[in-house]
Scaffold this motif. Sequence first.
Motif, PDB file in Angstrom:
ATOM      1  N   THR A   1       9.487   5.536  -5.757  1.00 57.37           N
ATOM      2  CA  THR A   1       8.339   4.637  -5.788  1.00 57.37           C
ATOM      3  C   THR A   1       7.739   4.532  -4.399  1.00 57.37           C
ATOM      4  OG1 THR A   1       9.778   2.720  -5.475  1.00 57.37           O
ATOM      5  CG2 THR A   1       9.169   3.246  -7.740  1.00 57.37           C
ATOM      6  N   PHE A   2       6.498   4.097  -4.378  1.00 57.38           N
ATOM      7  CA  PHE A   2       5.767   3.928  -3.125  1.00 57.38           C
ATOM      8  C   PHE A   2       5.291   2.488  -3.035  1.00 57.38           C
ATOM      9  CE2 PHE A   2       5.638   8.314  -4.307  1.00 57.38           C
ATOM     10  CZ  PHE A   2       5.826   8.991  -3.117  1.00 57.38           C
ATOM     11  N   HIS A   3       5.397   1.912  -1.852  1.00 57.18           N
ATOM     12  CA  HIS A   3       5.070   0.505  -1.645  1.00 57.18           C
ATOM     13  C   HIS A   3       4.036   0.374  -0.532  1.00 57.18           C
ATOM     14  CE1 HIS A   3       8.690  -0.541  -3.946  1.00 57.18           C
ATOM     15  NE2 HIS A   3       9.259   0.453  -3.293  1.00 57.18           N
ATOM     16  N   VAL A   4       3.060  -0.496  -0.753  1.00 58.43           N
ATOM     17  CA  VAL A   4       2.101  -0.849   0.291  1.00 58.43           C
ATOM     18  C   VAL A   4       2.251  -2.343   0.538  1.00 58.43           C
ATOM     19  CG1 VAL A   4      -0.311  -0.883   1.005  1.00 58.43           C
ATOM     20  CG2 VAL A   4       0.526   0.983  -0.423  1.00 58.43           C
ATOM     21  N   LEU A   5       2.379  -2.696   1.804  1.00 55.95           N
ATOM     22  CA  LEU A   5       2.571  -4.088   2.201  1.00 55.95           C
ATOM     23  C   LEU A   5       1.485  -4.464   3.197  1.00 55.95           C
ATOM     24  CD1 LEU A   5       5.723  -5.973   2.910  1.00 55.95           C
ATOM     25  CD2 LEU A   5       4.172  -5.735   4.830  1.00 55.95           C
TER      26      LEU A   5
ATOM     27  N   GLU B   1       4.064   4.482  -8.696  1.00 61.53           N
ATOM     28  CA  GLU B   1       4.903   5.650  -8.951  1.00 61.53           C
ATOM     29  C   GLU B   1       4.342   6.911  -8.286  1.00 61.53           C
ATOM     30  OE1 GLU B   1       7.863   5.619 -10.654  1.00 61.53           O
ATOM     31  OE2 GLU B   1       7.627   3.435 -10.699  1.00 61.53           O
ATOM     32  N   ARG B   2       3.047   6.938  -8.090  1.00 61.49           N
ATOM     33  CA  ARG B   2       2.395   8.127  -7.506  1.00 61.49           C
ATOM     34  C   ARG B   2       2.038   7.877  -6.044  1.00 61.49           C
ATOM     35  NH1 ARG B   2      -2.495  10.054 -10.182  1.00 61.49           N
ATOM     36  NH2 ARG B   2      -1.957  11.923  -9.028  1.00 61.49           N
ATOM     37  N   GLY B   3       2.447   8.809  -5.208  1.00 63.93           N
ATOM     38  CA  GLY B   3       2.155   8.704  -3.783  1.00 63.93           C
ATOM     39  C   GLY B   3       0.676   8.709  -3.482  1.00 63.93           C
ATOM     40  N   GLU B   4      -0.100   9.492  -4.250  1.00 67.09           N
ATOM     41  CA  GLU B   4      -1.548   9.569  -4.029  1.00 67.09           C
ATOM     42  C   GLU B   4      -2.205   8.218  -4.285  1.00 67.09           C
ATOM     43  OE1 GLU B   4       0.124  11.524  -6.202  1.00 67.09           O
ATOM     44  OE2 GLU B   4       0.140  13.460  -5.186  1.00 67.09           O
ATOM     45  N   THR B   5      -1.731   7.512  -5.296  1.00 71.32           N
ATOM     46  CA  THR B   5      -2.285   6.197  -5.615  1.00 71.32           C
ATOM     47  C   THR B   5      -1.960   5.205  -4.509  1.00 71.32           C
ATOM     48  OG1 THR B   5      -2.010   6.665  -7.970  1.00 71.32           O
ATOM     49  CG2 THR B   5      -2.345   4.363  -7.346  1.00 71.32           C
ATOM     50  N   ALA B   6      -0.723   5.198  -4.062  1.00 71.60           N
ATOM     51  CA  ALA B   6      -0.313   4.282  -2.997  1.00 71.60           C
ATOM     52  C   ALA B   6      -1.051   4.591  -1.696  1.00 71.60           C
ATOM     53  CB  ALA B   6       1.197   4.357  -2.784  1.00 71.60           C
ATOM     54  N   ASP B   7      -1.235   5.869  -1.384  1.00 74.10           N
ATOM     55  CA  ASP B   7      -1.956   6.243  -0.169  1.00 74.10           C
ATOM     56  C   ASP B   7      -3.409   5.777  -0.249  1.00 74.10           C
ATOM     57  OD1 ASP B   7      -1.800   7.633   2.440  1.00 74.10           O
ATOM     58  OD2 ASP B   7      -3.332   8.928   1.534  1.00 74.10           O
ATOM     59  N   GLY B   8      -4.000   5.903  -1.423  1.00 69.84           N
ATOM     60  CA  GLY B   8      -5.369   5.419  -1.618  1.00 69.84           C
ATOM     61  C   GLY B   8      -5.466   3.919  -1.424  1.00 69.84           C
ATOM     62  N   LYS B   9      -4.482   3.180  -1.924  1.00 70.36           N
ATOM     63  CA  LYS B   9      -4.463   1.723  -1.748  1.00 70.36           C
ATOM     64  C   LYS B   9      -4.271   1.367  -0.273  1.00 70.36           C
ATOM     65  CE  LYS B   9      -4.944  -0.878  -4.474  1.00 70.36           C
ATOM     66  NZ  LYS B   9      -6.150  -1.642  -4.898  1.00 70.36           N
ATOM     67  N   PHE B  10      -3.401   2.104   0.422  1.00 69.35           N
ATOM     68  CA  PHE B  10      -3.207   1.891   1.857  1.00 69.35           C
ATOM     69  C   PHE B  10      -4.549   2.028   2.583  1.00 69.35           C
ATOM     70  CE2 PHE B  10      -2.579   3.812   6.057  1.00 69.35           C
ATOM     71  CZ  PHE B  10      -1.733   2.888   6.664  1.00 69.35           C
TER      72      PHE B  10
ATOM     73  N   THR C   1       1.808  -7.343  -1.641  1.00 70.65           N
ATOM     74  CA  THR C   1       2.482  -6.056  -1.833  1.00 70.65           C
ATOM     75  C   THR C   1       2.028  -5.406  -3.129  1.00 70.65           C
ATOM     76  OG1 THR C   1       4.350  -7.011  -3.033  1.00 70.65           O
ATOM     77  CG2 THR C   1       4.555  -6.852  -0.633  1.00 70.65           C
ATOM     78  N   GLY C   2       2.216  -4.101  -3.189  1.00 66.37           N
ATOM     79  CA  GLY C   2       1.967  -3.339  -4.403  1.00 66.37           C
ATOM     80  C   GLY C   2       2.943  -2.186  -4.470  1.00 66.37           C
ATOM     81  N   THR C   3       3.282  -1.777  -5.690  1.00 66.58           N
ATOM     82  CA  THR C   3       4.224  -0.684  -5.899  1.00 66.58           C
ATOM     83  C   THR C   3       3.618   0.295  -6.897  1.00 66.58           C
ATOM     84  OG1 THR C   3       6.087  -2.156  -5.503  1.00 66.58           O
ATOM     85  CG2 THR C   3       6.571  -0.106  -6.652  1.00 66.58           C
TER      86      THR C   3
ATOM     87  N   LEU D   1       2.735   1.632   4.487  1.00 66.34           N
ATOM     88  CA  LEU D   1       2.983   2.455   3.303  1.00 66.34           C
ATOM     89  C   LEU D   1       4.388   3.016   3.424  1.00 66.34           C
ATOM     90  CD1 LEU D   1       2.188   4.153   0.767  1.00 66.34           C
ATOM     91  CD2 LEU D   1       1.243   5.836   2.372  1.00 66.34           C
ATOM     92  N   ALA D   2       5.214   2.801   2.404  1.00 61.57           N
ATOM     93  CA  ALA D   2       6.598   3.278   2.446  1.00 61.57           C
ATOM     94  C   ALA D   2       6.956   3.986   1.145  1.00 61.57           C
ATOM     95  CB  ALA D   2       7.555   2.120   2.679  1.00 61.57           C
ATOM     96  N   LYS D   3       7.890   4.913   1.247  1.00 58.58           N
ATOM     97  CA  LYS D   3       8.436   5.619   0.090  1.00 58.58           C
ATOM     98  C   LYS D   3       9.864   5.131  -0.116  1.00 58.58           C
ATOM     99  CE  LYS D   3       9.727   9.960   0.543  1.00 58.58           C
ATOM    100  NZ  LYS D   3       9.694  11.426   0.632  1.00 58.58           N
TER     101      LYS D   3
END
Length: 73
Positions: free
Chosen positions: A2-6, A22-31, A18-20, A48-50
Amino acid sequence: MTFHVLLQFQPPDGPVVTGTWERGETADGKFEEWVYTHSAHSTAHITLAKESAGVRRVLSEWTRTTGTIRHTA
C-alpha cells in the motif's frame, strides 16, 4: 503493498490528513495534488510512503523550505 500520503501542519504535533491507496500512481498523484493545493502554507509537510510487509519507506517528501525531495532505495 500500500501507499500512504500524509499531510501534516506544524509538525510534529499539528493536524494530520492521511490517505491510503493500493496503486502507487494514484498515491503519487495525490501527493502532487496536495503539494499544489497546500504549498502556500508555511508549516505543511507532505510525505509519500510505500508500505510492504508492515514496513513503511518514505519515497518523497515536501516542505515549503526544501521543495520536493525524492528518496531512492
